[in-house]
Design a protein around this motif. Structure first.
Motif, PDB file in Angstrom:
ATOM      1  N   ARG A  30      18.193  46.599  -9.886  1.00  0.00           N
ATOM      2  CA  ARG A  30      17.832  46.044 -11.193  1.00  0.00           C
ATOM      3  C   ARG A  30      18.503  44.676 -11.410  1.00  0.00           C
ATOM      4  NH1 ARG A  30      16.288  49.193 -15.242  1.00  0.00           N
ATOM      5  NH2 ARG A  30      17.497  50.965 -14.450  1.00  0.00           N
ATOM      6  N   ALA A  31      19.782  44.607 -11.107  1.00  0.00           N
ATOM      7  CA  ALA A  31      20.513  43.359 -11.321  1.00  0.00           C
ATOM      8  C   ALA A  31      19.998  42.249 -10.414  1.00  0.00           C
ATOM      9  CB  ALA A  31      22.002  43.589 -11.095  1.00  0.00           C
ATOM     10  N   LEU A  32      19.716  42.577  -9.150  1.00  0.00           N
ATOM     11  CA  LEU A  32      19.238  41.559  -8.224  1.00  0.00           C
ATOM     12  C   LEU A  32      17.841  41.072  -8.599  1.00  0.00           C
ATOM     13  CD1 LEU A  32      20.578  43.190  -4.965  1.00  0.00           C
ATOM     14  CD2 LEU A  32      21.348  41.027  -5.943  1.00  0.00           C
ATOM     15  N   ALA A  33      16.962  42.012  -8.980  1.00  0.00           N
ATOM     16  CA  ALA A  33      15.630  41.607  -9.436  1.00  0.00           C
ATOM     17  C   ALA A  33      15.729  40.807 -10.730  1.00  0.00           C
ATOM     18  CB  ALA A  33      14.747  42.833  -9.638  1.00  0.00           C
ATOM     19  N   ALA A  35      18.059  38.836 -11.457  1.00  0.00           N
ATOM     20  CA  ALA A  35      18.540  37.500 -11.098  1.00  0.00           C
ATOM     21  C   ALA A  35      17.528  36.730 -10.257  1.00  0.00           C
ATOM     22  CB  ALA A  35      19.860  37.620 -10.334  1.00  0.00           C
ATOM     23  N   GLY A  36      16.351  37.335 -10.032  1.00  0.00           N
ATOM     24  CA  GLY A  36      15.279  36.605  -9.375  1.00  0.00           C
ATOM     25  C   GLY A  36      14.997  36.968  -7.935  1.00  0.00           C
ATOM     26  N   ALA A  37      15.728  37.926  -7.350  1.00  0.00           N
ATOM     27  CA  ALA A  37      15.538  38.262  -5.942  1.00  0.00           C
ATOM     28  C   ALA A  37      14.279  39.088  -5.716  1.00  0.00           C
ATOM     29  CB  ALA A  37      16.746  39.038  -5.423  1.00  0.00           C
ATOM     30  N   ARG A  38      13.786  39.026  -4.501  1.00  0.00           N
ATOM     31  CA  ARG A  38      12.821  40.009  -4.021  1.00  0.00           C
ATOM     32  C   ARG A  38      13.634  41.186  -3.506  1.00  0.00           C
ATOM     33  NH1 ARG A  38       9.064  39.456   1.457  1.00  0.00           N
ATOM     34  NH2 ARG A  38       7.986  41.476   1.264  1.00  0.00           N
ATOM     35  N   VAL A  39      13.413  42.377  -4.040  1.00  0.00           N
ATOM     36  CA  VAL A  39      14.212  43.547  -3.701  1.00  0.00           C
ATOM     37  C   VAL A  39      13.337  44.589  -3.030  1.00  0.00           C
ATOM     38  CG1 VAL A  39      15.734  45.365  -4.552  1.00  0.00           C
ATOM     39  CG2 VAL A  39      15.745  43.112  -5.656  1.00  0.00           C
ATOM     40  N   LEU A  56      11.433  48.027 -13.439  1.00  0.00           N
ATOM     41  CA  LEU A  56      11.910  46.741 -12.929  1.00  0.00           C
ATOM     42  C   LEU A  56      10.796  45.711 -12.783  1.00  0.00           C
ATOM     43  CD1 LEU A  56      14.186  48.780 -12.235  1.00  0.00           C
ATOM     44  CD2 LEU A  56      14.507  47.575 -10.077  1.00  0.00           C
ATOM     45  N   ARG A  57       9.550  46.126 -13.017  1.00  0.00           N
ATOM     46  CA  ARG A  57       8.412  45.258 -12.718  1.00  0.00           C
ATOM     47  C   ARG A  57       8.366  44.012 -13.611  1.00  0.00           C
ATOM     48  NH1 ARG A  57       6.939  47.000  -7.737  1.00  0.00           N
ATOM     49  NH2 ARG A  57       6.315  49.198  -7.719  1.00  0.00           N
ATOM     50  N   ASP A  58       8.953  44.070 -14.799  1.00  0.00           N
ATOM     51  CA  ASP A  58       8.889  42.933 -15.715  1.00  0.00           C
ATOM     52  C   ASP A  58      10.058  41.967 -15.535  1.00  0.00           C
ATOM     53  OD1 ASP A  58       6.552  43.866 -16.862  1.00  0.00           O
ATOM     54  OD2 ASP A  58       7.612  45.050 -18.378  1.00  0.00           O
ATOM     55  N   LEU A  59      10.926  42.234 -14.557  1.00  0.00           N
ATOM     56  CA  LEU A  59      12.071  41.352 -14.321  1.00  0.00           C
ATOM     57  C   LEU A  59      11.626  40.112 -13.554  1.00  0.00           C
ATOM     58  CD1 LEU A  59      14.740  44.051 -13.434  1.00  0.00           C
ATOM     59  CD2 LEU A  59      14.486  42.802 -15.579  1.00  0.00           C
ATOM     60  N   PRO A  60      12.453  39.062 -13.541  1.00  0.00           N
ATOM     61  CA  PRO A  60      12.037  37.811 -12.894  1.00  0.00           C
ATOM     62  C   PRO A  60      11.730  37.935 -11.406  1.00  0.00           C
ATOM     63  CG  PRO A  60      13.892  37.416 -14.362  1.00  0.00           C
ATOM     64  CD  PRO A  60      13.706  38.907 -14.290  1.00  0.00           C
ATOM     65  N   GLY A  61      12.431  38.841 -10.700  1.00  0.00           N
ATOM     66  CA  GLY A  61      12.203  38.996  -9.271  1.00  0.00           C
ATOM     67  C   GLY A  61      11.031  39.902  -8.957  1.00  0.00           C
TER      68      GLY A  61
END
Length: 297
Positions: A30-33, A35-39, A56-61
């Motif tokens: 969750r935190a990495l996504a 912050a914009g990562a592909r997880v 997690l789908r609505d996060l920047p990553g």
């Protein structure tokens, strides 16, 4: 506070997180996504992983779910092969998946289950992916490593009376020995990759629910509720080990109450965990058990 506020931007980076269907792994993803990562969420149950990923789908990553049972070396090999075949070159591999104090069992490969899950599967996964990684391997250990006693000629507890917590502590000691030896080999090879480690302290997750003993499960759950941190905070040492500019073989954990609570700082490890001869011997034994060597050599 959103946990990804604690880590630097991860746009353009790809991170594989094992055991990402819940607990620390999910909070790390969750935190990495965020912050914009592909997880890449590597999970034992794709159905459960997809349910977790929905939040997690609505996060920047970006997030994707892939099947991986780290206790099964066939599954580990298949996961790594599919990842490579799909052209995925991870920046970071977070070896997070784990079990704790389970009843005696064996993996599909005949290895004691906690050792197979917490150490050997991740040993194989890291070595298979090393030629394709861009940045680092993160190893997740535990304060329990301090109680670990490594018997290289009895890793499966056939001569010793099986101890669920003893086997868990042994596997967590193996994590730190693997961390140290992996970094040594990377350095000797002149690689720019690094290996870092972390432990979450006392964190309230479902890991203590796997003991098979109602009393032990209840005691563990009560202890984590009493002194344990929320999962997002317990994930911070792992996130720092995955994203901060720390040296190879760094080991991070919470800063207070003997490493049970707090914020990420460099922490110590047991004398056994810092034994280079023991680390090399475990590596060689792990190669024998898995048939996989350094960088999949």
């Amino acid at each position: 506070m959103h946990p990804w506020r604690q880590v630097p931007p991860q746009h353009g980076r790809t991170v594989v997180v094992t055991g990402a269907g819940g607990g620390l792994g999910l909070e790390t993803a969750r935190a990495l996504a965020g912050a914009g990562a592909r997880v890449v969420m590597a999970v034992r149950s794709v159905e459960r992983g997809e349910r977790a990923a929905a939040d997690l789908r609505d996060l920047p990553g970006q997030v994707e779910v892939r099947l991986l049972d780290v206790a099964d070396l066939g599954s580990v090999r298949a996961f790594a092969r599919r990842l490579v075949d799909d052209g995925v070159r991870p920046d970071v591999l977070v070896n997070n998946a784990g079990v704790m104090a389970t009843p005696f069992g064996r993996s599909p490969d005949g290895v004691e289950l906690q050792l197979a899950t917490n150490h050997l599967g991740h040993f194989v996964l890291a070595n298979l992916l090393l030629p394709h990684l861009r940045d680092r391997v993160v190893v997740v250990s535990s304060n329990a490593h301090r109680a670990g006693r490594l018997e290289l000629d009895d890793l499966d507890w056939t001569r010793r009376g099986y101890s669920p917590m003893g086997a868990y502590a042994q596997s967590k000691l193996c994590n730190l020995l693997f961390l140290a030896e992996l970094q040594r080999r990377l350095t000797v090879a002149g690689s720019t990759l690094r290996a870092t480690g972390a432990h979450p302290g006392s964190t309230h997750t479902a890991i203590t629910s796997q003991t098979g003993n109602r009393v032990a499960t209840a005691v563990g759950a009560f202890g984590h509720r009493l002194v344990g941190m929320p999962a997002w905070q317990g994930a911070l040492p792992v996130l720092f080990a995955a994203t901060m500019d720390v040296p190879g073989n760094s080991y991070l954990g919470p800063h207070r109450l003997g490493g049970m609570q707090g914020w990420p700082v460099p922490v110590g490890r047991s004398q056994a965990a810092g034994d280079p001869a023991l680390a090399r011997a475990l590596w060689e034994r792990s190669e024998e058990l898995s048939g996989v060597g350094f960088g999949a050599a």
